[in-house]
Write a protein that holds these residues in place. Sequence first.
Motif, PDB file in Angstrom:
ATOM      1  N   GLY A 154     -17.744   6.250  29.023  1.00  0.00           N
ATOM      2  CA  GLY A 154     -17.447   6.132  27.954  1.00  0.00           C
ATOM      3  C   GLY A 154     -18.486   7.160  26.838  1.00  0.00           C
ATOM      4  O   GLY A 154     -17.102   8.277  26.138  1.00  0.00           O
ATOM      5  N   VAL A 178      -8.519   8.789  28.536  1.00  0.00           N
ATOM      6  CA  VAL A 178      -9.149   7.507  28.593  1.00  0.00           C
ATOM      7  C   VAL A 178      -8.498   6.731  30.182  1.00  0.00           C
ATOM      8  O   VAL A 178      -9.114   5.460  30.932  1.00  0.00           O
ATOM      9  CB  VAL A 178      -8.611   6.685  27.787  1.00  0.00           C
ATOM     10  N   GLN A 186     -11.762   2.623  26.817  1.00  0.00           N
ATOM     11  CA  GLN A 186      -9.951   2.984  25.960  1.00  0.00           C
ATOM     12  C   GLN A 186      -9.885   3.298  24.644  1.00  0.00           C
ATOM     13  O   GLN A 186      -9.736   3.925  24.160  1.00  0.00           O
ATOM     14  CB  GLN A 186      -9.307   3.105  26.450  1.00  0.00           C
ATOM     15  N   VAL A 189     -12.221   5.205  22.510  1.00  0.00           N
ATOM     16  CA  VAL A 189     -12.402   6.699  22.452  1.00  0.00           C
ATOM     17  C   VAL A 189     -10.791   7.712  21.765  1.00  0.00           C
ATOM     18  O   VAL A 189     -11.460   7.867  21.281  1.00  0.00           O
ATOM     19  CB  VAL A 189     -12.413   7.226  23.838  1.00  0.00           C
TER      20      VAL A 189
END
Length: 319
Positions: A154, A178, A186, A189
């Motif tokens: 990440g 992602v 995910q 982001v």
Amino acid sequence: MQAQALVEIKNLTKHFPAAHGQVVRAVDGVSFNIQKGETFGLVGESGCGKTTVGRCLLRLIEPTNGEIRFDGQDLLQLGKGEMRALRRRLQIVFQDPYSSLNPRMKVGDIIGEPLVVHSIGNKQERKDRVADLLKVVKLDPDYANRYPHQFSGGQRQRIGIARALALNPDFIVADEPVSALDVSVQAQVVNLLQDLQEQFGLTYLFISHGLAVVEHISTRVGVMYLGKLVELAPAVELYQTPKHPYTQALLASIPLPDPEQTRDRARIALGGEVPTPLNPPSGCRFHTRCPYAMEKCKITEPEFKEVAPGHFAACFLNE
């Protein structure tokens, strides 16, 4: 009257040469527009050609045919020098945060590299810009002295996003940004991308094979199957009233948090595998897996047309 789109793609085609004189028809006549400030989601199974569309759009690979306009300029008519200058406005965030960052370079040099390439600022100004960019993507500016292997997936993707932002672009292709990350990361982001869009007025082409992710970030969504666009609609409408059996099948495969809802939902079983783009089926390319396929689907290719205001689909069921 609708304002001119920031990105216009007409009849985009990309065929890759294969053995014995054959061609892989990766993208086969795709057309769509992206308005300034919107997020256009492009979805479909692996191998349907969506990443190829994104890379052709940035001319990272050259299209076989078609037209690509950015802010009114025909990108395919630009020379190397003109294209290089325009690249400051067009950037990409790659799918794999593990392979898209050079392991031998420090994070500060990775993020600052676009500034060096385009001769922007002196050494100190670039260092300050890198520190600002790290803050923008919610990372500590001191991380500039570390190497990519010292970060989680990440965090690496945030570094990739910071690099994409370095030149103040107008448009970013987010190529499955992602899919290589854990589900909890995910969401972080995706939220970051939305915040940045608001902050900097960005326009996105968001490529993904996960319809669940695209739903939360996209203004409009295009669905691709085997090199063709089969449906395009505003995100809310596409998720509520999908008009193409392939889109219906993709939506039916999204897990729901409530088991009762999952049980009540109509299931659309797709038979077989995705055919090879070396030799796509005649007629509608989806007919080999479609539960509603008719005889004419095998012979005639359905026209990609408007079936409701702003909602396009290529399926005889909508006639």
